[in-house]
Design an enzyme around this catalytic site. Structure first.
Site, short mmCIF file in Angstrom:
data_model
loop_
_atom_site.label_atom_id
_atom_site.label_comp_id
_atom_site.label_asym_id
_atom_site.label_seq_id
_atom_site.Cartn_x
_atom_site.Cartn_y
_atom_site.Cartn_z
N HIS A 1 25.71 -13.15 16.79
CA HIS A 1 25.78 -11.84 17.60
C HIS A 1 26.86 -12.09 18.49
CE1 HIS A 1 21.85 -10.18 16.25
NE2 HIS A 1 21.47 -11.30 16.08
N GLU B 1 27.99 -9.73 20.14
CA GLU B 1 28.09 -8.71 21.08
C GLU B 1 27.56 -9.30 22.42
OE1 GLU B 1 26.06 -8.85 18.66
OE2 GLU B 1 24.18 -8.22 18.81
N CYS C 1 24.52 -9.79 11.77
CA CYS C 1 23.30 -10.41 11.62
C CYS C 1 22.75 -9.89 10.25
CB CYS C 1 22.38 -10.45 12.64
SG CYS C 1 21.25 -11.76 12.58
#
Ligand code: GLN
Length: 547
Positions: free
Chosen positions: A507, A509, A381
């Protein structure tokens, strides 16, 4: 009909209630049950999206674009539960909807009160997850029993058992046994008092899970059982883990907690099989090697600010058999002392997401250091945006290139506000949020890592790569390897002439799991392993890909 488990916390905050709830969810799934997970937060913000990471840690984003508490990240890492806007309610969200109804005239002239109107709204929030194919709903109550602001939630869950029947609802209370070093004792009084507080409200816990530094003796178990009115076999020890938070489900299972719950709620369950999980823990305990990843961010002193990033990095290690060590570096420190002085020796660099200009120059310098020294680099990001700025300035010669977020008057706005964000003034829930599809270009690092043409990833941003600079970047040797076709947005950029240099606007993650690492994290850690001389195949990921 779904059954319910409510999880409360006592004595102190930060006991790991989210992790414990997630672990219980995982154990029930292991018994063949379908679970749903939910968190009720007593604060007045409508969601954590507007809160500073210093207040709240990371904001976790679900597929449907809800900005939620970071505990939902634990739920997704440990379970298969699908999380939506119904999985996180705050006092603000509850009051918002009650006040809206009042303004519409829905209460037909009644005086609107905490009981029954607010508590009914809370019960409706819990009901929103009930369905024929969900066996158990686990609802975690944020905050600590005894707080003024959690009272309406506790009152609502007390009523809930009355509404749904004893046999369908149970309460689990997580508590702390402080260890007094001077006398060498574990103390039970705070637990007794915290359970006393719950009983004042009318809630008798069925299970107590005790966080403790030392093992509990039989005497302590007996004492807690007697004073708290909880069966001895339901007084569960949760000792501090030795090497991984992923040990928690195993610790709870060893004390037959899943068996107790299954019996207590009259559920039909199969035998538990923890083999794949235990195998993962075995590689964590006996790693083949260690890689060190530099993480350069604005909120670096706070581990929770990048919680899912650290977890996903560790997952990336699991498949390769590596321990991932973090070198956490404040972005402003890089500005002060130079990238080399704080990053020399790392095997990979990750720059996570963030907002505002503080530390951005340090992130840009760190990325330049990784690019020039062929150190694997992963930008997420803001990390991608900083990589674009770095490339523009130092590779393409676009002096003072920047994002308009940090320098609205930059001569080269390589990152600029998304078209749809122009005119947005409200801060709450108005970013580009949630899952969007992204098409990958074959022959790229991203495509190799994912092993597929189309992916879906979650977003949380207002700014974006500026398409006016596409040609310049392509000419400079940058590959734009992922696109959101509908709006022609660049989602991934990479540099082919580098061992591993990749930035993503989303994102990843949020979708990583301990036994199914996200493919980009797995690939990145593989490359870091190569850099460390641990020698896996170039940039390959060995863990299972996401379904
Ligand atoms: N501040 C940047 C934006 O709003 C990056 C956001 C992020 O890293 N989550 O686009």
């Amino acid at each position: 009909m779904s059954k319910h488990i409510f999880i409360t916390g006592g004595v102190v905050s930060s006991l790991g209630k989210g992790l414990t709830s997630a672990s219980i969810g995982m154990l029930l799934e292991g018994r063949g049950l379908k679970v749903a997970m939910q968190k009720l937060d007593p604060y007045i913000n409508v969601d954590p999206g507007t809160m500073s990471p210093y207040q709240h840690g990371e904001v976790y984003v679900t597929d449907d674009g809800t900005e939620t508490d970071l505990d939902l990240g634990h739920y997704e890492r440990y379970t298969e539960a699908v999380l939506t806007k119904h999985c996180n309610y705050t006092t603000g969200k509850i009051y918002n909807s009650v006040i809206e109804k009042e303004r519409k005239g829905d209460y037909l002239g009644a005086t609107v009160q905490v009981i029954p109107h607010i508590t009914d709204e809370i019960k409706a929030a819990i009901d929103s997850l009930c369905s024929d194919d969900v066996d158990v709903i686990l609802t975690e109550i944020g905050g600590t029993v005894g707080d003024i602001e959690s009272l309406p939630f506790l009152e609502a869950i007390r009523q809930y058992r009355l509404d749904k029947g004893q046999e369908n609802v149970m309460y689990i209370h997580l508590t702390l046994l402080p260890h007094l070093r001077a006398s060498g004792e574990l103390k039970t009084k705070p637990t007794q008092q915290s359970v006393g507080k719950l009983r004042e409200i009318g809630i008798q816990p069925d299970v107590l899970i005790c966080r403790t530094e030392l093992p509990m003796t039989e005497d302590i178990v007996k004492k807690i059982s007697l004073f708290c009115n909880v069966e001895a076999k339901a007084v569960i020890e949760e000792q501090d883990v030795a090497y991984s938070i992923y040990e928690v489900p195993v610790i709870l299972h060893d004390q037959h907690l899943d068996e107790f719950i299954v019996k207590r709620l009259g559920l039909k369950a199969v035998e538990q099989d923890l083999k794949p999980w235990l195998k993962m823990l075995e590689t964590v305990r006996n790693p083949k090697g260690e890689v060190e990843i530099g993480v350069v961010g604005k909120y670096i002193e706070l581990h929770d600010a990048y919680k899912s990033v650290y977890e996903a990095l560790s997952h990336g290690g699991h498949g390769h058999g590596y321990t991932v060590k973090f070198r956490k570096v404040a972005a402003e420190e890089v500005e002060k002392v130079g990238a080399k002085n704080v990053l020399a020796g790392v095997h990979g660099l990750l720059v996570p997401g963030g907002f505002g200009g503080r530390g951005v120059e340090g992130m840009v310098q760190a990325i330049q250091y990784a690019r020039e020294n062929k150190i694997p680099f992963f930008g997420i990001c803001l990390g991608l945006q900083c990589a674009a700025i770095e490339i523009a300035r130092n590779l393409l010669g676009l002096e003072n290139a920047d994002s308009t977020e940090f320098d609205p008057a930059t001569p080269h706005p390589v990152i600029s506000l998304l078209e749809e964000q122009k005119g947005v003034t409200h801060k709450g829930g108005t970013m580009r949020l949630g899952a969007y599809p992204c098409e990958l270009t074959s022959g790229t690092l991203a495509h190799r890592a994912y092993g597929r043409d189309q992916i879906s990833e979650r977003h949380r941003h207002r700014f974006e790569f500026n398409n006016k600079y596409r040609d310049a970047f392509l000419k400079g040797g940058v590959t734009l390897s992922g696109l959101y076709k509908d709006k022609d947005l660049v989602e991934i950029l990479e540099i082919a002439e580098h061992p591993w240099f990749l930035g993503v606007q989303f994102h990843p993650e949020f979708q990583s799991k301990p036994i199914a690492a996200h493919p980009l994290f797995s690939s990145f850690i593989g490359a870091a392993g190569n850099h460390a001389g641990l020698g896996n195949k170039k940039g390959s990921g060995t863990t299972k890909m996401l379904a």
